[in-house]
Each structure stands twice: as structure tokens, then as C-alpha cells.
Design a protein around this motif. Structure first.
Motif, PDB file in Angstrom:
ATOM      1  N   ILE A 112       0.734  -1.392   0.024  1.00 25.29           N
ATOM      2  CA  ILE A 112      -0.023  -0.035  -0.125  1.00 25.29           C
ATOM      3  C   ILE A 112       0.756   1.265   0.094  1.00 25.29           C
ATOM      4  O   ILE A 112       0.669   2.428  -0.776  1.00 25.29           O
ATOM      5  CB  ILE A 112      -0.904   0.180   1.109  1.00 25.29           C
ATOM      6  CG1 ILE A 112      -1.907  -1.033   0.915  1.00 25.29           C
ATOM      7  CG2 ILE A 112      -1.489   1.436   1.364  1.00 25.29           C
ATOM      8  CD1 ILE A 112      -2.550  -1.535   2.370  1.00 25.29           C
ATOM      9  N   ASP A 113       1.929   1.037   1.071  1.00 24.55           N
ATOM     10  CA  ASP A 113       2.695   2.381   0.840  1.00 24.55           C
ATOM     11  C   ASP A 113       3.383   2.625  -0.502  1.00 24.55           C
ATOM     12  O   ASP A 113       3.992   3.777  -0.909  1.00 24.55           O
ATOM     13  CB  ASP A 113       3.909   2.325   1.973  1.00 24.55           C
ATOM     14  CG  ASP A 113       3.310   2.261   3.418  1.00 24.55           C
ATOM     15  OD1 ASP A 113       2.048   2.759   3.462  1.00 24.55           O
ATOM     16  OD2 ASP A 113       3.856   1.867   4.608  1.00 24.55           O
ATOM     17  N   ALA A 114       3.658   1.504  -1.068  1.00 24.88           N
ATOM     18  CA  ALA A 114       4.423   1.871  -2.603  1.00 24.88           C
ATOM     19  C   ALA A 114       3.258   2.224  -3.562  1.00 24.88           C
ATOM     20  O   ALA A 114       4.037   2.482  -4.735  1.00 24.88           O
ATOM     21  CB  ALA A 114       4.903   0.301  -2.980  1.00 24.88           C
ATOM     22  N   VAL A 115       2.124   2.443  -3.320  1.00 24.52           N
ATOM     23  CA  VAL A 115       1.367   2.968  -4.348  1.00 24.52           C
ATOM     24  C   VAL A 115       1.681   4.523  -4.623  1.00 24.52           C
ATOM     25  O   VAL A 115       1.714   5.124  -3.416  1.00 24.52           O
ATOM     26  CB  VAL A 115      -0.316   2.758  -4.045  1.00 24.52           C
ATOM     27  CG1 VAL A 115      -1.198   3.531  -4.952  1.00 24.52           C
ATOM     28  CG2 VAL A 115      -0.518   1.105  -3.950  1.00 24.52           C
ATOM     29  N   PRO A 116       1.831   5.151  -5.581  1.00 18.94           N
ATOM     30  CA  PRO A 116       2.317   6.420  -5.670  1.00 18.94           C
ATOM     31  C   PRO A 116       1.042   7.351  -5.170  1.00 18.94           C
ATOM     32  O   PRO A 116      -0.212   7.035  -5.116  1.00 18.94           O
ATOM     33  CB  PRO A 116       2.311   6.652  -7.187  1.00 18.94           C
ATOM     34  CG  PRO A 116       2.477   5.320  -7.692  1.00 18.94           C
ATOM     35  CD  PRO A 116       1.628   4.299  -6.784  1.00 18.94           C
ATOM     36  N   LEU A 117       1.710   8.340  -4.359  1.00 24.48           N
ATOM     37  CA  LEU A 117       0.763   9.370  -3.728  1.00 24.48           C
ATOM     38  C   LEU A 117      -0.275  10.139  -4.772  1.00 24.48           C
ATOM     39  O   LEU A 117      -1.379  10.254  -4.269  1.00 24.48           O
ATOM     40  CB  LEU A 117       1.712  10.442  -3.024  1.00 24.48           C
ATOM     41  CG  LEU A 117       0.818  11.328  -2.146  1.00 24.48           C
ATOM     42  CD1 LEU A 117       0.148  11.062  -1.159  1.00 24.48           C
ATOM     43  CD2 LEU A 117       1.788  12.600  -1.905  1.00 24.48           C
ATOM     44  N   GLY A 118      -0.018  10.294  -5.853  1.00 20.57           N
ATOM     45  CA  GLY A 118      -0.725  10.931  -7.132  1.00 20.57           C
ATOM     46  C   GLY A 118      -1.868  10.050  -7.184  1.00 20.57           C
ATOM     47  O   GLY A 118      -2.843  10.661  -7.454  1.00 20.57           O
ATOM     48  N   TRP A 120      -3.512   8.487  -4.826  1.00 23.20           N
ATOM     49  CA  TRP A 120      -4.546   8.776  -3.651  1.00 23.20           C
ATOM     50  C   TRP A 120      -5.011  10.101  -4.207  1.00 23.20           C
ATOM     51  O   TRP A 120      -6.384  10.505  -3.819  1.00 23.20           O
ATOM     52  CB  TRP A 120      -3.836   8.960  -2.325  1.00 23.20           C
ATOM     53  CG  TRP A 120      -3.281   7.463  -1.706  1.00 23.20           C
ATOM     54  CD1 TRP A 120      -1.870   6.982  -2.095  1.00 23.20           C
ATOM     55  CD2 TRP A 120      -3.910   6.745  -0.851  1.00 23.20           C
ATOM     56  NE1 TRP A 120      -2.080   5.951  -1.492  1.00 23.20           N
ATOM     57  CE2 TRP A 120      -3.145   5.598  -0.750  1.00 23.20           C
ATOM     58  CE3 TRP A 120      -5.289   6.565  -0.204  1.00 23.20           C
ATOM     59  CZ2 TRP A 120      -3.529   4.436   0.077  1.00 23.20           C
ATOM     60  CZ3 TRP A 120      -5.668   5.736   0.550  1.00 23.20           C
ATOM     61  CH2 TRP A 120      -4.573   4.533   0.771  1.00 23.20           C
ATOM     62  N   GLU A 121      -4.340  11.123  -4.460  1.00 22.21           N
ATOM     63  CA  GLU A 121      -4.591  12.355  -4.775  1.00 22.21           C
ATOM     64  C   GLU A 121      -5.796  12.538  -6.012  1.00 22.21           C
ATOM     65  O   GLU A 121      -6.639  13.183  -5.829  1.00 22.21           O
ATOM     66  CB  GLU A 121      -3.545  13.316  -5.424  1.00 22.21           C
ATOM     67  CG  GLU A 121      -2.449  13.430  -4.047  1.00 22.21           C
ATOM     68  CD  GLU A 121      -1.257  14.231  -4.396  1.00 22.21           C
ATOM     69  OE1 GLU A 121      -1.100  14.350  -5.766  1.00 22.21           O
ATOM     70  OE2 GLU A 121      -0.569  14.739  -3.538  1.00 22.21           O
ATOM     71  N   ALA A 122      -5.672  11.531  -6.823  1.00 19.97           N
ATOM     72  CA  ALA A 122      -6.572  11.671  -7.942  1.00 19.97           C
ATOM     73  C   ALA A 122      -8.005  11.041  -7.569  1.00 19.97           C
ATOM     74  O   ALA A 122      -8.996  11.440  -7.874  1.00 19.97           O
ATOM     75  CB  ALA A 122      -6.131  10.576  -8.974  1.00 19.97           C
ATOM     76  N   ALA A 123      -7.722  10.057  -6.610  1.00 21.46           N
ATOM     77  CA  ALA A 123      -9.217   9.438  -6.102  1.00 21.46           C
ATOM     78  C   ALA A 123      -9.737  10.535  -5.273  1.00 21.46           C
ATOM     79  O   ALA A 123     -11.093  10.634  -5.396  1.00 21.46           O
ATOM     80  CB  ALA A 123      -8.849   8.491  -5.285  1.00 21.46           C
ATOM     81  N   THR A 124      -8.907  11.354  -4.429  1.00 22.86           N
ATOM     82  CA  THR A 124      -9.537  12.497  -3.673  1.00 22.86           C
ATOM     83  C   THR A 124     -10.155  13.339  -4.688  1.00 22.86           C
ATOM     84  O   THR A 124     -11.409  14.001  -4.363  1.00 22.86           O
ATOM     85  CB  THR A 124      -8.542  12.974  -2.800  1.00 22.86           C
ATOM     86  OG1 THR A 124      -8.003  11.844  -2.017  1.00 22.86           O
ATOM     87  CG2 THR A 124      -9.011  14.125  -1.896  1.00 22.86           C
ATOM     88  N   ALA A 125      -9.580  13.519  -5.668  1.00 19.37           N
ATOM     89  CA  ALA A 125     -10.028  14.706  -6.633  1.00 19.37           C
ATOM     90  C   ALA A 125     -11.303  14.364  -7.329  1.00 19.37           C
ATOM     91  O   ALA A 125     -12.102  15.055  -7.856  1.00 19.37           O
ATOM     92  CB  ALA A 125      -8.835  14.936  -7.968  1.00 19.37           C
ATOM     93  N   LEU A 126     -11.425  13.198  -7.670  1.00 18.96           N
ATOM     94  CA  LEU A 126     -12.686  12.523  -8.263  1.00 18.96           C
ATOM     95  C   LEU A 126     -13.668  12.383  -7.235  1.00 18.96           C
ATOM     96  O   LEU A 126     -14.839  11.761  -7.699  1.00 18.96           O
ATOM     97  CB  LEU A 126     -12.199  11.240  -8.901  1.00 18.96           C
ATOM     98  CG  LEU A 126     -11.234  11.338 -10.164  1.00 18.96           C
ATOM     99  CD1 LEU A 126     -10.952   9.790 -10.813  1.00 18.96           C
ATOM    100  CD2 LEU A 126     -12.010  12.167 -11.248  1.00 18.96           C
ATOM    101  N   SER A 127     -13.553  12.551  -5.992  1.00 23.83           N
ATOM    102  CA  SER A 127     -14.600  12.532  -5.036  1.00 23.83           C
ATOM    103  C   SER A 127     -14.942  11.317  -4.729  1.00 23.83           C
ATOM    104  O   SER A 127     -16.098  10.744  -4.254  1.00 23.83           O
ATOM    105  CB  SER A 127     -15.737  13.308  -5.166  1.00 23.83           C
ATOM    106  OG  SER A 127     -15.188  14.647  -5.297  1.00 23.83           O
ATOM    107  N   LEU A 128     -14.127  10.217  -4.929  1.00 24.54           N
ATOM    108  CA  LEU A 128     -14.534   8.703  -4.687  1.00 24.54           C
ATOM    109  C   LEU A 128     -14.702   8.314  -3.271  1.00 24.54           C
ATOM    110  O   LEU A 128     -13.667   8.902  -2.254  1.00 24.54           O
ATOM    111  CB  LEU A 128     -13.328   8.000  -5.084  1.00 24.54           C
ATOM    112  CG  LEU A 128     -13.126   7.910  -6.740  1.00 24.54           C
ATOM    113  CD1 LEU A 128     -12.315   6.989  -7.206  1.00 24.54           C
ATOM    114  CD2 LEU A 128     -14.308   7.393  -7.608  1.00 24.54           C
ATOM    115  N   VAL A 137      -8.934   1.437  -6.793  1.00 27.58           N
ATOM    116  CA  VAL A 137      -7.721   2.011  -6.854  1.00 27.58           C
ATOM    117  C   VAL A 137      -6.327   1.551  -6.089  1.00 27.58           C
ATOM    118  O   VAL A 137      -5.414   1.212  -6.757  1.00 27.58           O
ATOM    119  CB  VAL A 137      -7.776   3.968  -6.530  1.00 27.58           C
ATOM    120  CG1 VAL A 137      -6.507   4.288  -7.072  1.00 27.58           C
ATOM    121  CG2 VAL A 137      -8.891   4.306  -7.619  1.00 27.58           C
ATOM    122  N   ILE A 138      -6.462   1.743  -5.085  1.00 22.78           N
ATOM    123  CA  ILE A 138      -5.331   1.277  -4.111  1.00 22.78           C
ATOM    124  C   ILE A 138      -4.968  -0.199  -4.005  1.00 22.78           C
ATOM    125  O   ILE A 138      -3.745  -0.627  -4.398  1.00 22.78           O
ATOM    126  CB  ILE A 138      -5.395   1.634  -2.863  1.00 22.78           C
ATOM    127  CG1 ILE A 138      -5.729   3.210  -2.623  1.00 22.78           C
ATOM    128  CG2 ILE A 138      -4.040   1.418  -1.907  1.00 22.78           C
ATOM    129  CD1 ILE A 138      -4.722   4.191  -3.328  1.00 22.78           C
TER     130      ILE A 138
END
Length: 217
Positions: A112-118, A120-128, A137-138
Motif C-alpha cells: 500500500i505504501d508503494a502505491v504512488p501518492l498521485g 490517492w490524490e486522483a481518487a480524492t480529486a474524483l471525490s471517490l 484504486v489502491i
């Protein structure tokens, strides 16, 4: 070998097959439990509140740093005094699954920590929602990275199943001990069991290596 007795091998085979099936049963069910519970622990590590993170860390560290045999004895001999009692097979499966879940949790956390921060940010931007972020995603990206490591723990669980003999579970080693006690022939039963472990573990190890090479491409 002058002392090798093929008739002793033939006599042992009925016990061996019973022990093998039970060993595989513990391995499969224990693996499923460890993978499922390990994922729960891993998600708990990233909980937004410390009132979840702290207990999860304490529990997993305690289990991980306690010998599996001690846990087996505790579940099998101590819990019945508190009115909680399971069969030896159920106890062994739960103990192995619980014990190894603390190791698989660390594997999940690394993935999970190896998943790029981007991501997480993309999921947040899409309001998932949080659940969809994890499932869509993760986790798909994390699990792809950690499958080989999880496979290695399956092999470790296989090699730890003889500990269940300590609570009278009739897995392969215990069956060989019973056969040897009845016939006073130790070489043949123990050799058959040792070869069985190799024949299960080595191909599984090769499979994990092949899978790892495939996934890292």
C-alpha cells in the motif's frame, strides 16, 4: 539402503494420506484467514484516528513476537478454562492464520505504501468514497506487488504445520509418530513425510519465483 523396508512404507501410506489431507486443509484455511485478517490489520494501520491505529499496532506486534507454539497451547489449553473451546483442527487453523496475519499485514502495508501518492490524490480529486478508493484504486495496485511475498508465507505456514502435533492434531508428522510408535520403525515414516514437504514446498517456491518475474515486468 540395507535397513530400508518398503513394506513399512506401504503400511504407513493410509495414515500418510490422512495426515496429508489434514495438513493441506489447515494450510488452505489458515492461508485464507491470514490473508483476510492481514488486510484488515493493514487498513487499520492507516486508520485516520489513533484510537484504531494504536490498538491494531499493539495487537499485531504482540502476536507477531509471541511464538506460534505458545499461541497454540494458549488457545487449546487456556481458553477452555474460560468457556471457549474448539477442536484441535479448528484451534490449529485459527492459531496459524492469526499468527501469520500479522506478517501478511506488514506485506500489505508495504504494498500500500508503494502505491504512488498521485493515485490517492486522483481518487480524492474524483471525490471517490473511501471504500471505492481502496477497492478500485489502491488494493489492485498494491496486491500486484505483494503476491510473491504472500506466497512465501504460505510456504512458511506449510513448514509450521508440524507444530500442530503439540495439540494432538493428526497432521503428517503426528501420523508418522503414531506409525513409528506402533511399529518401532522411524526411518520410513519420517522420510516419507520429509519428502512430502519438499514435494509441496519446492514447486510452490518455483511458482512464486515465476510469478514474481511475471509481475515485475
Amino acid at each position: 539402503m540395507n535397513n530400508w523396508d518398503w513394506s513399512a512404507v506401504a503400511d504407513f501410506m493410509p495414515r500418510f494420506w490422512d495426515g496429508l489431507l489434514l495438513t493441506l486443509q489447515v494450510l488452505v484455511l489458515g492461508s485464507l484467514l491470514s490473508f483476510t485478517l492481514g488486510l484488515v490489520w493493514a487498513i487499520g494501520f492507516r486508520a485516520p484516528t489513533r484510537f484504531v491505529r494504536w490498538p491494531v499496532n499493539v495487537i499485531t506486534e504482540f502476536i507477531r513476537n509471541t511464538p506460534l507454539l505458545v499461541q497454540l497451547f494458549f488457545f487449546f489449553f487456556v481458553l477452555p478454562e474460560w468457556g471457549v473451546q474448539f477442536s484441535g483442527l479448528t484451534t490449529g487453523t485459527i492459531a496459524i492464520g492469526l499468527h501469520y496475519s500479522t506478517y501478511t499485514a506488514q506485506v500489505y502495508r508495504a504494498g500500500i505504501d508503494a502505491v504512488p501518492l498521485g493515485q490517492w490524490e486522483a481518487a480524492t480529486a474524483l471525490s471517490l468514497p473511501a471504500g471505492r478508493t481502496w477497492m478500485a484504486v489502491i488494493l489492485p495496485q498494491a496486491i500486484r506487488r505483494i503476491v510473491p511475498a504472500l506466497g512465501n508465507y504460505v510456504i512458511s505456514m506449510l513448514k509450521d504445520t508440524p507444530l500442530l502435533a503439540g495439540i494432538s492434531v493428526l497432521e503428517m508428522l503426528q501420523q508418522s509418530r503414531l506409525e513409528s510408535a506402533a511399529t518401532f520403525q522411524y526411518t520410513e515414516p519420517l522420510t516419507v513425510v520429509g519428502i512430502a514437504f519438499i514435494l509441496i514446498a519446492y514447486p510452490a517456491s518455483l511458482l512464486m519465483r515465476a510469478l514474481e518475474r511475471r509481475l515485475v515486468r
